[in-house]
Design a protein around this motif. Sequence first.
Motif, PDB file in Angstrom:
ATOM      1  N   ALA A 161      44.482  45.743  23.850  1.00 25.09           N
ATOM      2  CA  ALA A 161      44.068  46.140  25.197  1.00 25.09           C
ATOM      3  C   ALA A 161      43.511  44.952  25.976  1.00 25.09           C
ATOM      4  CB  ALA A 161      43.030  47.258  25.114  1.00 25.09           C
ATOM      5  N   LEU A 162      42.745  44.105  25.303  1.00 25.16           N
ATOM      6  CA  LEU A 162      42.205  42.911  25.957  1.00 25.16           C
ATOM      7  C   LEU A 162      43.340  41.993  26.398  1.00 25.16           C
ATOM      8  CD1 LEU A 162      39.831  41.065  26.718  1.00 25.16           C
ATOM      9  CD2 LEU A 162      39.808  40.233  24.368  1.00 25.16           C
ATOM     10  N   SER A 163      44.301  41.775  25.530  1.00 27.83           N
ATOM     11  CA  SER A 163      45.444  40.931  25.873  1.00 27.83           C
ATOM     12  C   SER A 163      46.208  41.514  27.054  1.00 27.83           C
ATOM     13  CB  SER A 163      46.384  40.797  24.666  1.00 27.83           C
ATOM     14  OG  SER A 163      45.712  40.272  23.550  1.00 27.83           O
ATOM     15  N   HIS A 164      46.445  42.820  27.014  1.00 29.99           N
ATOM     16  CA  HIS A 164      47.200  43.477  28.072  1.00 29.99           C
ATOM     17  C   HIS A 164      46.450  43.395  29.401  1.00 29.99           C
ATOM     18  CE1 HIS A 164      50.387  46.162  29.424  1.00 29.99           C
ATOM     19  NE2 HIS A 164      49.475  46.833  30.094  1.00 29.99           N
ATOM     20  N   GLY A 165      45.141  43.575  29.351  1.00 27.68           N
ATOM     21  CA  GLY A 165      44.345  43.510  30.572  1.00 27.68           C
ATOM     22  C   GLY A 165      44.376  42.137  31.206  1.00 27.68           C
ATOM     23  N   VAL A 166      44.274  41.096  30.405  1.00 34.86           N
ATOM     24  CA  VAL A 166      44.330  39.729  30.937  1.00 34.86           C
ATOM     25  C   VAL A 166      45.702  39.469  31.549  1.00 34.86           C
ATOM     26  CG1 VAL A 166      44.329  37.286  30.310  1.00 34.86           C
ATOM     27  CG2 VAL A 166      42.547  38.799  29.434  1.00 34.86           C
ATOM     28  N   VAL A 167      46.758  39.930  30.883  1.00 36.20           N
ATOM     29  CA  VAL A 167      48.100  39.766  31.431  1.00 36.20           C
ATOM     30  C   VAL A 167      48.212  40.440  32.795  1.00 36.20           C
ATOM     31  CG1 VAL A 167      50.511  40.468  31.174  1.00 36.20           C
ATOM     32  CG2 VAL A 167      49.307  39.440  29.253  1.00 36.20           C
ATOM     33  N   GLU A 168      47.781  41.695  32.861  1.00 39.78           N
ATOM     34  CA  GLU A 168      47.944  42.455  34.099  1.00 39.78           C
ATOM     35  C   GLU A 168      47.116  41.890  35.244  1.00 39.78           C
ATOM     36  OE1 GLU A 168      49.960  45.144  34.903  1.00 39.78           O
ATOM     37  OE2 GLU A 168      50.919  44.505  33.037  1.00 39.78           O
ATOM     38  N   LEU A 169      45.905  41.461  34.971  1.00 37.97           N
ATOM     39  CA  LEU A 169      45.012  41.031  36.039  1.00 37.97           C
ATOM     40  C   LEU A 169      45.155  39.559  36.402  1.00 37.97           C
ATOM     41  CD1 LEU A 169      41.751  42.910  35.009  1.00 37.97           C
ATOM     42  CD2 LEU A 169      43.236  43.429  36.945  1.00 37.97           C
ATOM     43  N   TYR A 170      45.481  38.722  35.410  1.00 38.90           N
ATOM     44  CA  TYR A 170      45.388  37.287  35.657  1.00 38.90           C
ATOM     45  C   TYR A 170      46.623  36.471  35.300  1.00 38.90           C
ATOM     46  CZ  TYR A 170      40.514  38.538  36.128  1.00 38.90           C
ATOM     47  OH  TYR A 170      39.343  39.142  36.529  1.00 38.90           O
ATOM     48  N   ALA A 171      47.633  37.094  34.741  1.00 38.33           N
ATOM     49  CA  ALA A 171      48.803  36.307  34.336  1.00 38.33           C
ATOM     50  C   ALA A 171      50.065  36.647  35.115  1.00 38.33           C
ATOM     51  CB  ALA A 171      49.077  36.492  32.835  1.00 38.33           C
ATOM     52  N   ARG A 172      50.143  37.845  35.695  1.00 42.11           N
ATOM     53  CA  ARG A 172      51.393  38.265  36.316  1.00 42.11           C
ATOM     54  C   ARG A 172      51.293  38.553  37.807  1.00 42.11           C
ATOM     55  NH1 ARG A 172      53.043  42.989  35.147  1.00 42.11           N
ATOM     56  NH2 ARG A 172      55.134  42.514  35.827  1.00 42.11           N
ATOM     57  N   THR A 173      50.124  38.945  38.276  1.00 37.94           N
ATOM     58  CA  THR A 173      50.037  39.441  39.641  1.00 37.94           C
ATOM     59  C   THR A 173      49.131  38.578  40.506  1.00 37.94           C
ATOM     60  OG1 THR A 173      48.236  40.901  38.952  1.00 37.94           O
ATOM     61  CG2 THR A 173      50.450  41.822  38.922  1.00 37.94           C
ATOM     62  N   ALA A 174      49.192  38.810  41.798  1.00 35.78           N
ATOM     63  CA  ALA A 174      48.427  38.017  42.758  1.00 35.78           C
ATOM     64  C   ALA A 174      46.928  37.975  42.492  1.00 35.78           C
ATOM     65  CB  ALA A 174      48.689  38.540  44.170  1.00 35.78           C
ATOM     66  N   PRO A 175      46.290  39.073  42.005  1.00 37.74           N
ATOM     67  CA  PRO A 175      44.854  38.988  41.746  1.00 37.74           C
ATOM     68  C   PRO A 175      44.462  37.865  40.794  1.00 37.74           C
ATOM     69  CG  PRO A 175      45.531  41.268  41.744  1.00 37.74           C
ATOM     70  CD  PRO A 175      46.795  40.442  41.836  1.00 37.74           C
ATOM     71  N   GLY A 176      45.393  37.390  40.004  1.00 36.53           N
ATOM     72  CA  GLY A 176      45.101  36.305  39.078  1.00 36.53           C
ATOM     73  C   GLY A 176      44.652  35.036  39.777  1.00 36.53           C
ATOM     74  N   THR A 177      45.020  34.876  41.042  1.00 35.11           N
ATOM     75  CA  THR A 177      44.615  33.672  41.766  1.00 35.11           C
ATOM     76  C   THR A 177      43.120  33.660  42.036  1.00 35.11           C
ATOM     77  OG1 THR A 177      45.069  34.748  43.891  1.00 35.11           O
ATOM     78  CG2 THR A 177      46.874  33.508  42.872  1.00 35.11           C
ATOM     79  N   ARG A 178      42.442  34.798  41.854  1.00 35.02           N
ATOM     80  CA  ARG A 178      40.996  34.850  42.104  1.00 35.02           C
ATOM     81  C   ARG A 178      40.196  34.246  40.970  1.00 35.02           C
ATOM     82  NH1 ARG A 178      41.835  40.527  43.601  1.00 35.02           N
ATOM     83  NH2 ARG A 178      40.783  41.061  41.667  1.00 35.02           N
ATOM     84  N   SER A 179      40.797  34.106  39.792  1.00 33.85           N
ATOM     85  CA  SER A 179      40.053  33.613  38.645  1.00 33.85           C
ATOM     86  C   SER A 179      40.056  32.084  38.602  1.00 33.85           C
ATOM     87  CB  SER A 179      40.661  34.146  37.346  1.00 33.85           C
ATOM     88  OG  SER A 179      40.029  33.549  36.238  1.00 33.85           O
TER      89      SER A 179
END
Length: 205
Positions: A161-179
């Motif tokens: 779940a942790l891996s999946h969450g990081v992928v969804e939020l910070y590796a694939r989509t625009a929200p990842g640019t916030r990190s």
Amino acid sequence: MIKQGYHHGNLKQALVEAALRLIEERGPTGFTLSEAAKQAGVTPAAVYRHFEGREDLIAECARQGYAIFADLMEHAYAGGTPSALAAFGATGRAYLAFARRHPGHYMAMFEAGISPNRTPELAVASARAEAVLSRAAELLSRHIPAGRRPPAAMFSAHVWALSHGVVELYARTAPGTRSPYSAEDLLESGIGIYLRGLGLLPPDA
């Protein structure tokens, strides 16, 4: 141009590859079987030689994705007896790499709403991928005192779940640019915190 009566050398795989391109562009629900047939260069009727409907086509995309995913996970975990952090860190990085390199497969697997139990073949491929983390968790759980040892399946699910969450939020989509941190750094630090909480890593590791 679609040719009537065209016989494709490997029609089934051509349709899968067409569907993967469409999934990447539009998402798993953003295309029709007719569009997949057009991309593959065959008539819509030809699709039904191999697939009953769009969900069956997406399920085959997912099955192939799980096979690639399992290969990556097994390769990441192979070699000696890694430490807790190395084992989960390697499989976590493999998760991130898969999502980036195979976005169509990833979306077919996790965003299409297709049950892994839709077909026996898909269930086997899915279980093989999950088995890598389950095996690692089972080995690691032996180092936790019995009185506070969670089921191995539970903490392998937590890391998944942790891996999946990081992928969804910070590796694939625009929200990842916030990190301000890379997805890899976020995942590794998160796994480290989690494993320390279980007592699998010393506080200063």
